[in-house]
Design a protein around this motif. Structure first.
Motif, mmCIF file in Angstrom:
data_model
loop_
_atom_site.group_PDB
_atom_site.id
_atom_site.type_symbol
_atom_site.label_atom_id
_atom_site.label_comp_id
_atom_site.label_asym_id
_atom_site.label_seq_id
_atom_site.Cartn_x
_atom_site.Cartn_y
_atom_site.Cartn_z
ATOM 1 N N TYR A 1 -2.798 3.346 -5.526
ATOM 2 C CA TYR A 1 -2.923 2.657 -3.995
ATOM 3 C C TYR A 1 -2.539 1.131 -3.735
ATOM 4 C CZ TYR A 1 -6.423 1.414 -0.066
ATOM 5 O OH TYR A 1 -7.014 1.171 1.296
ATOM 6 N N CYS B 1 0.615 4.406 1.119
ATOM 7 C CA CYS B 1 1.139 4.737 2.595
ATOM 8 C C CYS B 1 1.734 4.583 3.487
ATOM 9 C CB CYS B 1 -0.757 4.726 3.017
ATOM 10 S SG CYS B 1 -2.168 5.938 2.480
ATOM 11 N N GLU C 1 0.878 -1.157 -0.127
ATOM 12 C CA GLU C 1 0.257 -0.034 -0.153
ATOM 13 C C GLU C 1 0.484 1.635 0.246
ATOM 14 O OE1 GLU C 1 -2.775 0.263 3.046
ATOM 15 O OE2 GLU C 1 -3.010 2.252 2.543
ATOM 16 N N CYS D 1 -6.789 6.727 0.496
ATOM 17 C CA CYS D 1 -6.411 7.046 1.406
ATOM 18 C C CYS D 1 -5.218 7.498 0.943
ATOM 19 C CB CYS D 1 -6.215 6.365 2.610
ATOM 20 S SG CYS D 1 -5.522 4.319 2.298
ATOM 21 N N CYS D 2 -5.085 6.616 -0.573
ATOM 22 C CA CYS D 2 -2.835 6.562 -0.721
ATOM 23 C C CYS D 2 -3.731 7.666 -2.207
ATOM 24 C CB CYS D 2 -2.984 5.300 -2.381
ATOM 25 S SG CYS D 2 -2.621 3.537 -0.552
HETATM 26 ZN ZN LIG Z 1 -3.511 4.307 1.154
#
Ligand SMILES: [Zn+2]
Length: 654
Positions: free
Chosen positions: A398, A352, A350, A419-420
């Protein structure tokens, strides 16, 4: 030892490397195309309900704009994007790689958003929600009657993401960080006012937690709430020390709120180093908690234990859970210790996580001076962060699959607020971070990437492109009579001690086999020119549970095989996350024909993986199906294979 280095400020470095410069511009163009009123819609709606507006009033307050779609911004995690967006805009405002016009557009956008957040917060004054700003959806009457219901639910352990709560503290973390950045970087004073007022709401909440509630809250993803509150504490503490009236009256209260998000039990568990302690934990829930532990040490250097927690966690992730690109995780989770080959799928790494690990590594280097963090940071920036962007569209990943044969899948402008995606905004507006650090009397070059560093007394101009040549030059331009800083050159681990430096065409003698070469300020006159040769070679990297599963690097660059565009199919995964669904190859096994064993093939890899003149393409021969490898970071148009399982012809099962 402690407090060895500081990252140089954003505004003192400009990346001049063309690919990186394009990446920055692509990101900014996309960001400015977004409609700020749509990103703010949820914040206005929440404030409208708190203020008791009727539907027509709310609609007018929202300027008739709806949240963006895609199941995230119009879900209970809505508003997280605005936090990332604020951070990224603040970074853009101080990024010398952007023109004055671009910077002022970013500043205008940032100022507008902060002023609207201030307006929303104003609506809460005198209510029981005073200070609260949030942008998530309010799916039922229960939520519109009580706009903080997600936080109430978390305290009861209710975390069904469509009906109860979708990590509201995680989202709050993004908002607080964005406001911190808007104040610290973009010099927006209202951002600090809003954040300090929001802090009042946060602290009221944390101060009311029983031990049991506290434990329940910490069991649900909360991002780096400790990290962002330590940062806000630090901002206010230093303002207060200077007698600045903008400071929060009692910074210790912020620190106490930050402590509430320090998960000591988990920290101790990691420190104990027990086996499989991270197995099946959510990686991006866990990483920021330890960045927060480091933050506690950063603001209070007596807290050595917190540095230890941070270092132990970092080491554990690197040693037991990390692929050659610096990424980690499978379907967002750490798997069993050393279980990496087995977990190569379409949903590894991922973005993030690598974003957070990179930030973490840089800050760990700053406080420890340990060169291993620089090695990790370089590898991550090139092979995970740069590798996360589609260089035609600027959209970002992502997941980055480690399963051989998948391709990278990217977000879109306004349909995938994962989120990413927000992390991507942050990544590409600060590409100049981590190239230089400073300490009193010293400037450290910690990456070899074309860039310019400039302060009030001198400028350093670094030229070169390691994808084209192993030589970079650094010229020094004096702006004052004397240069007072020694220049330190990081010696990358991948040069195997072979880095050579010339100063004004004389070989610069170093008498140690160390990881830094220090050139005294006295030798750095105006016009001084350094020529740095960084010999690159192929290195082979297998996996702890895959002795014969290898990836190759050339210098700092991870290589991946080009696998064409024929099987680039996608599906959705989790909450509307797009992922690759089909592999371009039937098998990731490569049969060696030229050597007796895998070990001898790998030992003689220079014979079989051969670089084409004038390009970063490599032909892999000596196997039954030859492959063409190239630098992985810019593979975004076709399927790829980083890891392959090698087997010798003689061992091949018939
Ligand atoms: Zn993420």
């Amino acid at each position: 030892m402690a407090d060895t280095w500081q990252l140089v400020p954003h505004n003192e470095v400009k990346v001049t490397d063309r690919y990186y410069d394009e990446a920055l511009h692509l990101q900014l163009i996309n960001m400015l195309q977004l409609d700020p009123d749509r990103l703010l819609a949820g914040f206005r709606e929440t404030a409208g309900f708190i203020a008791g507006m009727d539907e027509a009033e709310r609609n007018s307050f929202m300027k008739g704009k709806a949240r963006y779609g895609g199941a995230w911004e119009d879900g209970m995690i809505g508003g997280h994007t605005l936090g990332h967006y604020l951070t990224a805009l603040a970074q853009a405002v101080v990024n010398p790689g952007l023109s004055e016009d671009e910077k002022s557009r970013a500043k205008e956008r940032l100022d507008y958003i902060v002023s609207v957040l201030g307006e929303c917060q104003e609506k809460t004054k005198g209510t029981k929600y005073e200070g609260y700003i949030f942008g998530a959806t309010l799916p039922t009457k229960e939520f519109t009657d009580n706009p903080v219901l997600q936080f109430d639910n978390v305290e009861k352990g209710l975390c069904e993401i469509f009906t109860q709560s979708w990590v509201p503290w995680y989202t709050m973390h993004k908002i607080v960080v964005g406001l911190n950045a808007a104040f610290s970087l973009a010099k927006n004073d209202i951002a600090l006012e809003v954040n300090n007022c929001l802090l009042g709401w946060i602290a009221n909440r944390t101060e009311g937690w029983s031990e049991e509630t506290h434990r329940t809250v910490l069991s649900i993803e909360y991002g780096g709430m400790n990290d962002c509150l330590y940062e806000l504490y630090d901002i206010n503490r230093s303002l207060k020390e200077k007698g600045d009236s903008r400071a929060y009256s009692n910074p210790e209260r912020i620190k106490a709120a930050a402590h509430c998000f320090d998960e000591i039990e988990l920290f101790e568990k990691i420190l104990s180093g027990e086996d499989n302690v991270l197995k099946n934990t959510h990686a991006n829930t866990t990483i920021p908690k330890f960045i927060g532990a480091l933050a506690r040490y950063e603001v209070d250097r007596t807290q050595d234990k917190y540095l230890e927690y941070a270092e132990s966690f970092f080491d554990m992730v690197i040693e037991k859970h990390t692929y050659v690109t610096s990424g980690n995780s499978e379907d967002e989770h750490f798997r069993a210790d050393f279980s990496l080959d087995k977990e190569r799928t379409n949903v590894n790494n991922e973005t993030c996580n690598t974003h957070n690990m990179l930030k973490f590594a840089r800050r760990l280097f700053a406080v420890t001076g340990n060169v291993k963090y620089l090695d990790y940071a370089e590898r991550t920036l090139i092979n995970a962060i740069m590798a996360s962007q589609n260089h035609d569209t600027g959209f970002t990943t992502y997941f980055q699959a480690m399963g051989t044969g998948y391709h990278k899948v990217f977000s879109s402008l306004d349909g995938n607020f994962w989120c990413c995606t927000g992390t991507g905004y942050e990544n590409f507006t600060k590409l100049q971070r981590g190239i230089y650090y400073k300490a009193p009397g010293k400037l450290l070059v910690s990456m070899y990437l074309a860039s310019e560093y400039e302060n009030e007394s001198y400028k350093v101009v670094m030229d070169g492109d390691l994808t084209k040549s192993d030589t970079v030059t650094i010229s020094v331009v004096a702006k004052k009579d004397v240069i007072e800083d020694n220049l330190l050159l990081w010696v990358p681990g991948w040069t195997e001690g072979g880095m050579r430096v010339q100063l004004n065409s004389n070989e610069y003698k170093t008498d140690c086999d160390c990881r830094f070469i220090e050139i005294p300020a006295s030798e750095l006159t105006d016009g001084a020119q350094l020529t740095i040769k960084l010999p690159m070679s192929i290195s082979c990297h297998n996996l702890p549970d895959g002795k014969d599963t290898y990836a190759f690097c050339y210098g700092p660059f991870v290589l991946s095989a080009r696998l064409g565009t024929l099987k680039m199919q996608e599906t959705t995964h989790g909450v509307k996350v797009n992922v690759a669904s089909e592999k371009a190859v039937d098998s990731d096994v490569l049969t060696i024909t030229a050597e007796e064993s895998v070990d001898s093939f790998i030992a003689n890899i220079d014979k079989y993986l051969v670089k084409r003149d004038g390009s970063c393409e490599f032909d892999l021969g000596g196997i039954s199906k030859p492959k063409v490898f190239t630098t992985h970071f810019n593979q975004y148009t076709e399927s790829y294979g980083i890891y392959w399982k090698y087997e010798s012809d003689s061992n091949k099962e018939n």
